[in-house]
Write a protein that holds these residues in place. Structure first.
Motif, PDB file in Angstrom:
ATOM      1  N   ALA A 141      -6.496   3.544   6.337  1.00 58.94           N
ATOM      2  CA  ALA A 141      -5.096   3.734   5.935  1.00 58.94           C
ATOM      3  C   ALA A 141      -4.615   2.539   5.116  1.00 58.94           C
ATOM      4  N   ARG A 142      -5.010   1.344   5.541  1.00 54.97           N
ATOM      5  CA  ARG A 142      -4.608   0.152   4.793  1.00 54.97           C
ATOM      6  C   ARG A 142      -5.184   0.179   3.383  1.00 54.97           C
ATOM      7  N   LEU A 143      -6.434   0.602   3.288  1.00 50.56           N
ATOM      8  CA  LEU A 143      -7.058   0.659   1.968  1.00 50.56           C
ATOM      9  C   LEU A 143      -6.328   1.651   1.071  1.00 50.56           C
ATOM     10  N   GLU A 144      -6.019   2.798   1.641  1.00 52.24           N
ATOM     11  CA  GLU A 144      -5.342   3.811   0.821  1.00 52.24           C
ATOM     12  C   GLU A 144      -3.935   3.362   0.448  1.00 52.24           C
ATOM     13  N   ALA A 145      -3.275   2.677   1.360  1.00 58.42           N
ATOM     14  CA  ALA A 145      -1.939   2.165   1.046  1.00 58.42           C
ATOM     15  C   ALA A 145      -2.020   1.147  -0.087  1.00 58.42           C
ATOM     16  N   THR A 146      -3.089   0.368  -0.088  1.00 57.15           N
ATOM     17  CA  THR A 146      -3.252  -0.621  -1.162  1.00 57.15           C
ATOM     18  C   THR A 146      -3.450   0.071  -2.499  1.00 57.15           C
ATOM     19  N   ILE A 147      -4.262   1.112  -2.487  1.00 57.51           N
ATOM     20  CA  ILE A 147      -4.507   1.842  -3.738  1.00 57.51           C
ATOM     21  C   ILE A 147      -3.205   2.398  -4.292  1.00 57.51           C
ATOM     22  N   GLU A 148      -2.330   2.854  -3.392  1.00 55.75           N
ATOM     23  CA  GLU A 148      -1.045   3.421  -3.833  1.00 55.75           C
ATOM     24  C   GLU A 148      -0.311   2.486  -4.784  1.00 55.75           C
ATOM     25  N   ILE A 149      -0.459   1.188  -4.529  1.00 52.22           N
ATOM     26  CA  ILE A 149       0.295   0.211  -5.318  1.00 52.22           C
ATOM     27  C   ILE A 149      -0.028   0.303  -6.807  1.00 52.22           C
ATOM     28  N   TYR A 150      -1.279   0.625  -7.104  1.00 58.98           N
ATOM     29  CA  TYR A 150      -1.648   0.666  -8.523  1.00 58.98           C
ATOM     30  C   TYR A 150      -2.108   2.042  -8.967  1.00 58.98           C
ATOM     31  N   ALA A 166      -3.079  -6.477  -6.307  1.00 62.86           N
ATOM     32  CA  ALA A 166      -3.381  -5.492  -5.265  1.00 62.86           C
ATOM     33  C   ALA A 166      -4.803  -4.960  -5.406  1.00 62.86           C
ATOM     34  N   GLU A 167      -5.260  -4.825  -6.644  1.00 56.78           N
ATOM     35  CA  GLU A 167      -6.634  -4.376  -6.846  1.00 56.78           C
ATOM     36  C   GLU A 167      -7.617  -5.332  -6.183  1.00 56.78           C
ATOM     37  N   LEU A 168      -7.306  -6.616  -6.252  1.00 61.67           N
ATOM     38  CA  LEU A 168      -8.167  -7.599  -5.585  1.00 61.67           C
ATOM     39  C   LEU A 168      -7.955  -7.562  -4.075  1.00 61.67           C
ATOM     40  N   ASP A 169      -6.720  -7.291  -3.668  1.00 62.53           N
ATOM     41  CA  ASP A 169      -6.440  -7.223  -2.234  1.00 62.53           C
ATOM     42  C   ASP A 169      -7.235  -6.104  -1.568  1.00 62.53           C
ATOM     43  N   VAL A 173      -9.165  -6.648   1.932  1.00 53.72           N
ATOM     44  CA  VAL A 173      -9.035  -5.854   3.160  1.00 53.72           C
ATOM     45  C   VAL A 173     -10.413  -5.416   3.637  1.00 53.72           C
ATOM     46  N   VAL A 174     -11.228  -4.960   2.696  1.00 52.77           N
ATOM     47  CA  VAL A 174     -12.590  -4.561   3.071  1.00 52.77           C
ATOM     48  C   VAL A 174     -13.300  -5.709   3.770  1.00 52.77           C
ATOM     49  N   ALA A 175     -13.183  -6.889   3.179  1.00 53.31           N
ATOM     50  CA  ALA A 175     -13.899  -8.050   3.723  1.00 53.31           C
ATOM     51  C   ALA A 175     -13.432  -8.385   5.125  1.00 53.31           C
ATOM     52  N   GLU A 176     -12.176  -8.068   5.410  1.00 52.66           N
ATOM     53  CA  GLU A 176     -11.642  -8.373   6.745  1.00 52.66           C
ATOM     54  C   GLU A 176     -12.441  -7.694   7.841  1.00 52.66           C
ATOM     55  N   TYR A 177     -13.041  -6.571   7.508  1.00 48.00           N
ATOM     56  CA  TYR A 177     -13.731  -5.803   8.546  1.00 48.00           C
ATOM     57  C   TYR A 177     -15.205  -6.163   8.666  1.00 48.00           C
ATOM     58  N   SER A 178     -15.641  -7.099   7.850  1.00 48.27           N
ATOM     59  CA  SER A 178     -17.020  -7.562   8.013  1.00 48.27           C
ATOM     60  C   SER A 178     -17.093  -8.557   9.159  1.00 48.27           C
ATOM     61  N   ASP A 179     -18.171  -8.529   9.899  1.00 49.53           N
ATOM     62  CA  ASP A 179     -18.304  -9.486  10.992  1.00 49.53           C
ATOM     63  C   ASP A 179     -19.157 -10.680  10.590  1.00 49.53           C
ATOM     64  N   ASN A 180     -19.505 -10.738   9.331  1.00 53.03           N
ATOM     65  CA  ASN A 180     -20.213 -11.909   8.813  1.00 53.03           C
ATOM     66  C   ASN A 180     -19.179 -12.825   8.160  1.00 53.03           C
ATOM     67  N   ALA A 181     -18.744 -13.824   8.916  1.00 54.59           N
ATOM     68  CA  ALA A 181     -17.624 -14.660   8.480  1.00 54.59           C
ATOM     69  C   ALA A 181     -17.936 -15.383   7.173  1.00 54.59           C
ATOM     70  N   CYS A 187     -16.864 -13.945  -0.382  1.00 54.51           N
ATOM     71  CA  CYS A 187     -16.329 -12.840  -1.154  1.00 54.51           C
ATOM     72  C   CYS A 187     -14.856 -13.054  -1.465  1.00 54.51           C
ATOM     73  N   ARG A 188     -14.113 -13.372  -0.454  1.00 54.96           N
ATOM     74  CA  ARG A 188     -12.678 -13.537  -0.640  1.00 54.96           C
ATOM     75  C   ARG A 188     -12.390 -14.752  -1.513  1.00 54.96           C
ATOM     76  N   PHE A 189     -13.260 -15.727  -1.460  1.00 54.56           N
ATOM     77  CA  PHE A 189     -13.049 -16.872  -2.333  1.00 54.56           C
ATOM     78  C   PHE A 189     -13.226 -16.474  -3.804  1.00 54.56           C
ATOM     79  N   CYS A 190     -14.199 -15.632  -4.055  1.00 52.17           N
ATOM     80  CA  CYS A 190     -14.356 -15.129  -5.424  1.00 52.17           C
ATOM     81  C   CYS A 190     -13.095 -14.404  -5.859  1.00 52.17           C
ATOM     82  N   GLN A 191     -12.555 -13.612  -4.966  1.00 49.85           N
ATOM     83  CA  GLN A 191     -11.326 -12.886  -5.305  1.00 49.85           C
ATOM     84  C   GLN A 191     -10.198 -13.858  -5.608  1.00 49.85           C
ATOM     85  N   ARG A 192     -10.119 -14.911  -4.825  1.00 52.00           N
ATOM     86  CA  ARG A 192      -9.064 -15.891  -5.059  1.00 52.00           C
ATOM     87  C   ARG A 192      -9.236 -16.578  -6.407  1.00 52.00           C
ATOM     88  N   LEU A 193     -10.475 -16.875  -6.744  1.00 53.43           N
ATOM     89  CA  LEU A 193     -10.727 -17.480  -8.051  1.00 53.43           C
ATOM     90  C   LEU A 193     -10.233 -16.567  -9.159  1.00 53.43           C
TER      91      LEU A 193
END
Lengths: 262, 262
Positions: A141-150, A166-169, A173-181, A187-193
């Motif tokens: 649901a969070r992913l779909e809500a994010t897509i709505e933004i754009y 939001a496209e990067l967000d 969100v996907v990365a949040e569900y990975s258990d490999n910290a 990954c998220r650092f690349c997004q931040r860059l």
DNA sequence: CCCAATTTGTTCGTATGTATC
DNA sequence: AGATACATACGAACAAATTGG
């Protein structure tokens, strides 16, 4: 078998191995406090001795102790609070702080869009596959809500910017569900860059009708594949998604440079 | 009347929140100096105003200025030197410091061998291919010299340890020749984790005759492929090398746990 | 090799701000 | 509202380190 070695991990070894130069008092105290935290296995929320006691314990002045605590605060190891019951509290470094600090390191290096996407093409498929194992309906649901933004034409430059973020967000969100910290962080650092790099910011303010639509198609397909638990397909879609995104970014960058020359 | 908001809780954004609430004087000065560095495009070696001038410039006390400079020093942005002509000098953060700081972040997360190798399997082939474009004969010589360190049976536990470290150093040298700073950093950080993780340290002290020989075969083949400029083969070999290394590490870990239970 | 100048590093005393009870 | 406990900040002095003569 020795399980817990007294010389445990990550002790700010950095540069000078102490045997050489006389270290400054402040840094000695910083390391001493670090060792205290490690050895006692202090958890977030636990409190260190207050300034007064530290002054006594290390026979140092207020200013020196303060500098040491400041150092630990900047390193994201403690948080300082005033008031009764206040003091230095052990905390876990926030992801934001970790990224800020790492950003300082990469600031001197000149990163290109191609460099970042070389990483993303490799990592995003992995996190997506990893996230697939943990994500639930709320996550979808969070992913779909994010897509709505754009998922519509932006009215102005400001909304266009928000859409790019939001496209990067979506991937954050996907990365949040990975258990490999570690994987998730990188990954998220690349997004931040991509959010912060000047060259990218210049690109985002331009209209780009094609990228948005294709990106959404990839992401919708990705969600479907994740729902189906099709690991290979998830990775395949993400690979294509990233390759396509890189292509678009590079094309826009080239177009911008072209316009700049004219 | 301005009132301090009670919900100033731990969002801890880490980076420049706009001129929002009452920030601590020290942090204000830190940001001000940071901006000065950015705006003036100060390069490593350039000197900031000395304490005395900063005290005047920011109308702050010596202690406050010192805390600000200490913060910048911990962040790896400046280096403080005493003596005539001393002061705060802009520097580039060392890789070691960046890794230490990032290590503090990951300290709280529980990393497994599988997590790290998931990254390595993806990244090491990329750096190897990237390094191939820049490495020269001197580089190959360094790689071969590194292999020499573990190309024979270790006499004692200490040498065995040194060999395990050198095996990782081989990949660190490869990463040096990549021109993708981010990719290289993330790779080398994985290597550092393998050097420091307690569970890995326990593994390294055990004898492991098989792994060493097979690893060398992969690395020799890798050098050959790099010399030939065969990008696909380089990646393929590194993939297999990493998969094999992970297998060995996991097997040794399982064996150790088995022994621990007995 | 020592001396002197310069600049950071540390200490002490004191005052102020802030959160808790 | 007031008292208390704590960090935060100021200022003056002194100590240590580095450079150059």
């Amino acid at each position: 078998m020795q399980k817990t070695e007294p010389r445990s991990v990550s002790l700010e070894s950095g540069d000078v191995p102490a045997a050489r130069r006389l270290r400054k008092r402040t840094d000695e105290i910083v390391d001493a406090i670090k060792r205290t935290i490690m050895d006692h296995g202090l958890e977030p929320g636990d409190r260190l001795p207050q300034e007064k006691d530290l002054i006594e314990q290390y026979s140092a002045s207020k200013g020196t102790i303060r500098e040491a605590l400041k150092s630990l605060e900047v390193q994201g190891l403690v948080r300082l609070r005033t008031g009764p019951g206040g003091g230095a509290f052990v905390v876990h470094m926030s992801e934001g702080r970790a990224m800020s600090l790492l950003g300082n390191y990469l600031f001197s290096k000149k990163m290109t869009i191609a460099d970042i996407y070389e990483l993303r093409k490799a990592l995003e498929p992995l996190v997506a596959a990893s996230a697939m194992d943990n994500i639930d309906e709320a996550g979808f649901a969070r992913l779909e809500a994010t897509i709505e933004i754009y998922d519509h034409q932006a009215r102005d430059a400001e909304e266009r910017w928000a859409q790019r973020m939001a496209e990067l967000d979506f991937h954050a969100v996907v990365a949040e569900y990975s258990d490999n910290a570690l994987l998730a962080f990188q990954c998220r650092f690349c997004q931040r860059l991509l959010k912060e790099l000047a060259v990218c910011r210049d690109i985002y303010v331009q209209p780009q009708p094609v990228m948005r639509q294709r990106g959404i198609e990839y992401q919708r397909a990705l969600i479907e594949a994740m729902r189906a638990g099709d690991r290979d397909k998830v990775q395949q879609i993400m690979r294509e998604h990233m390759a396509h995104a890189e292509e678009q970014m590079l094309a826009l960058e080239a177009e911008m440079e072209q316009r700049f020359i004219e």
